[in-house]
Design a protein around this motif. Structure first.
Motif, mmCIF file in Angstrom:
data_model
loop_
_atom_site.group_PDB
_atom_site.id
_atom_site.type_symbol
_atom_site.label_atom_id
_atom_site.label_comp_id
_atom_site.label_asym_id
_atom_site.label_seq_id
_atom_site.Cartn_x
_atom_site.Cartn_y
_atom_site.Cartn_z
ATOM 1 N N LEU A 1 0.853 -1.197 0.000
ATOM 2 C CA LEU A 1 0.000 0.000 0.000
ATOM 3 C C LEU A 1 0.888 1.246 0.000
ATOM 4 N N ALA A 2 0.548 2.197 -0.851
ATOM 5 C CA ALA A 2 1.293 3.462 -0.860
ATOM 6 C C ALA A 2 0.308 4.625 -0.851
ATOM 7 N N LEU A 3 0.564 5.590 0.020
ATOM 8 C CA LEU A 3 -0.317 6.754 0.124
ATOM 9 C C LEU A 3 0.455 8.022 -0.207
ATOM 10 N N LYS A 4 -0.242 8.928 -0.849
ATOM 11 C CA LYS A 4 0.341 10.254 -1.070
ATOM 12 C C LYS A 4 -0.725 11.300 -0.755
ATOM 13 N N ASN A 5 -0.391 12.194 0.134
ATOM 14 C CA ASN A 5 -1.332 13.251 0.551
ATOM 15 C C ASN A 5 -2.692 12.707 0.974
ATOM 16 N N TYR A 6 -2.665 11.551 1.611
ATOM 17 C CA TYR A 6 -3.921 10.977 2.116
ATOM 18 C C TYR A 6 -4.035 11.278 3.610
ATOM 19 N N ARG A 7 -5.115 12.008 4.001
ATOM 20 C CA ARG A 7 -5.309 12.399 5.421
ATOM 21 C C ARG A 7 -4.005 12.970 5.992
ATOM 22 N N LYS B 1 -13.518 15.117 0.005
ATOM 23 C CA LYS B 1 -12.477 16.151 0.213
ATOM 24 C C LYS B 1 -11.764 15.974 1.546
ATOM 25 N N GLU B 2 -12.466 15.408 2.519
ATOM 26 C CA GLU B 2 -11.857 15.169 3.840
ATOM 27 C C GLU B 2 -10.645 14.241 3.756
ATOM 28 N N LEU B 3 -10.614 13.430 2.686
ATOM 29 C CA LEU B 3 -9.550 12.430 2.566
ATOM 30 C C LEU B 3 -8.242 13.043 2.069
ATOM 31 N N ILE B 4 -8.349 14.208 1.450
ATOM 32 C CA ILE B 4 -7.154 14.872 0.902
ATOM 33 C C ILE B 4 -6.441 15.611 2.032
ATOM 34 N N ARG B 5 -5.137 15.418 2.095
ATOM 35 C CA ARG B 5 -4.335 16.107 3.111
ATOM 36 C C ARG B 5 -4.570 17.615 3.016
ATOM 37 N N TRP B 6 -4.697 18.237 4.185
ATOM 38 C CA TRP B 6 -5.015 19.664 4.194
ATOM 39 C C TRP B 6 -4.056 20.453 3.309
ATOM 40 N N ASP B 7 -4.606 21.434 2.618
ATOM 41 C CA ASP B 7 -3.845 22.324 1.729
ATOM 42 C C ASP B 7 -3.239 21.634 0.511
ATOM 43 N N GLN B 8 -3.700 20.420 0.210
ATOM 44 C CA GLN B 8 -3.207 19.742 -0.986
ATOM 45 C C GLN B 8 -4.334 19.636 -2.018
ATOM 46 N N GLU B 9 -3.944 19.367 -3.250
ATOM 47 C CA GLU B 9 -4.927 19.339 -4.334
ATOM 48 C C GLU B 9 -5.578 17.969 -4.509
ATOM 49 N N PRO C 1 -2.295 -4.411 -9.658
ATOM 50 C CA PRO C 1 -2.109 -3.059 -9.153
ATOM 51 C C PRO C 1 -3.389 -2.225 -9.274
ATOM 52 N N LEU C 2 -3.720 -1.535 -8.194
ATOM 53 C CA LEU C 2 -4.893 -0.655 -8.188
ATOM 54 C C LEU C 2 -4.438 0.757 -7.826
ATOM 55 N N GLN C 3 -5.122 1.725 -8.363
ATOM 56 C CA GLN C 3 -4.792 3.110 -8.025
ATOM 57 C C GLN C 3 -6.058 3.957 -7.990
ATOM 58 N N LEU C 4 -6.138 4.810 -6.978
ATOM 59 C CA LEU C 4 -7.281 5.720 -6.899
ATOM 60 C C LEU C 4 -6.770 7.122 -6.598
ATOM 61 N N ILE C 5 -7.179 8.063 -7.422
ATOM 62 C CA ILE C 5 -6.804 9.456 -7.174
ATOM 63 C C ILE C 5 -8.051 10.245 -6.825
ATOM 64 N N ILE C 6 -7.992 10.935 -5.700
ATOM 65 C CA ILE C 6 -9.142 11.731 -5.261
ATOM 66 C C ILE C 6 -8.743 13.194 -5.354
ATOM 67 N N SER C 7 -9.428 13.921 -6.220
ATOM 68 C CA SER C 7 -9.116 15.341 -6.299
ATOM 69 C C SER C 7 -10.390 16.109 -5.993
ATOM 70 N N LYS C 8 -10.279 17.421 -5.945
ATOM 71 C CA LYS C 8 -11.462 18.216 -5.617
ATOM 72 C C LYS C 8 -12.520 18.113 -6.711
ATOM 73 N N LYS C 9 -12.068 17.717 -7.909
ATOM 74 C CA LYS C 9 -13.013 17.594 -9.034
ATOM 75 C C LYS C 9 -13.694 16.232 -9.079
ATOM 76 N N GLY C 10 -13.099 15.234 -8.455
ATOM 77 C CA GLY C 10 -13.691 13.898 -8.490
ATOM 78 C C GLY C 10 -12.656 12.803 -8.308
ATOM 79 N N LYS C 11 -13.050 11.597 -8.687
ATOM 80 C CA LYS C 11 -12.162 10.456 -8.466
ATOM 81 C C LYS C 11 -11.827 9.763 -9.785
#
Ligand code: ATP
Ligand code: MG
Length: 230
Positions: free
Chosen positions: A6-12, A58-66, A82-92
């Motif tokens: 598992l790898a996280l980037k800017n998650y919570r 949006k709560e899942l995105i690290r504060w002040d990140q996109e 391999p699975l990948q999920l990107i959550i942005s302010k516009k959607g997933k």
């Protein structure tokens, strides 16, 4: 099936995290508010494209990140996916095997998870909405058709409600249209209600003997689905 990486980037609270898991019991240990539940939640989100504890992505995105990124590798029958999920302010956006998925409803189900958290007590204590959400999420993991039917149902419900409002304020008088919408609405609702009955029947049969064991034969668990219509 198990998640091996598992790898996280800017998650919570995680700027970046990479973990390997064993094909056994894995224990995550740490002080309060260090991010243990966040790791569990991220695995759930990677599987379901939704959090178990919030409907606000949006709560899942690290504060002040996109955006937030969750990546994982799932071991399935001797190959890893391999699975990948990107959550942005516009959607997933979801990728499975490096390929972008057109529909999230088709992506869900690549990895199956069962979350058990203190909040689950709300399944018993909380409102029917909590129970319906639980049922819908569980069925959705094994039935993409159900997820599709659910979204159709929501659409028709909205259309019909809108039409009813128009009738009320007399901007519409077309009763035949209402009949058509009502029929479509009933057709979708019946599909969903039947699937929920089936699910709860299976769940009861699984859970009954387990509950019996836990209560040393003193209690008998029953799960009854009471839809708001006959
Ligand atoms: N979007 C976010 N951006 C940055 N930090 C966040 C975000 N959402 C939550 N946090 C932080 O995550 C931390 C909570 O993490 P988590 O709930 O996983 O803790 P925990 O280790 O499970 O704690 P406990 O032992 O109390 O259950 C808090 O410090 C909170 O401020
Ligand atoms: Mg916690």
């Amino acid at each position: 099936m198990y998640i091996e990486q598992l790898a996280l980037k800017n998650y919570r609270n995680y700027e970046s995290l990479s973990v390997e898991f064993e094909n056994k019991v894995n224990v995550i240990l740490g002080e309060n508010a260090q991010g243990k539940t966040n790791v569990m939640e991220s695995i759930y989100v990677l599987a379901m494209a939704k959090s178990h504890r919030t409907s606000n992505d949006k709560e899942l995105i690290r504060w002040d990140q996109e955006y937030a990124k969750i990546e994982g590798r799932v071991q399935k029958q001797y190959s890893s996916l391999p699975l990948q999920l990107i959550i942005s302010k516009k959607g997933k956006k979801a990728k499975c095997n490096h390929m972008e998925q057109q529909k999230l409803s088709q992506y869900v189900g690549n990895m199956n998870v069962v979350m058990f958290a203190p909040e689950d007590l709300n399944l018993v204590k909380g409102s029917p909405q909590v129970r319906r959400r639980f049922i819908d999420m569980e069925i959705g993991q094994v039935s993409p058709v159900y997820l599709h039917d659910m979204s159709q149902y929501q659409k028709i419900l909205q259309q019909r409600n809108h039409f009813l409002k128009m009738l009320q304020i007399k901007k519409q008088t077309d009763q035949t249209m209402l009949e058509i919408l009502t029929e479509q609405f009933i057709n979708m609702a019946v599909k969903i209600v039947l699937k929920r009955f089936e699910f709860l029947y299976l769940l009861e049969n699984w859970a009954k003997p387990i509950h019996k064991g836990i209560s040393r034969g003193l209690e008998s668990l029953e799960i009854v689905y009471k839809p708001s219509v006959d």
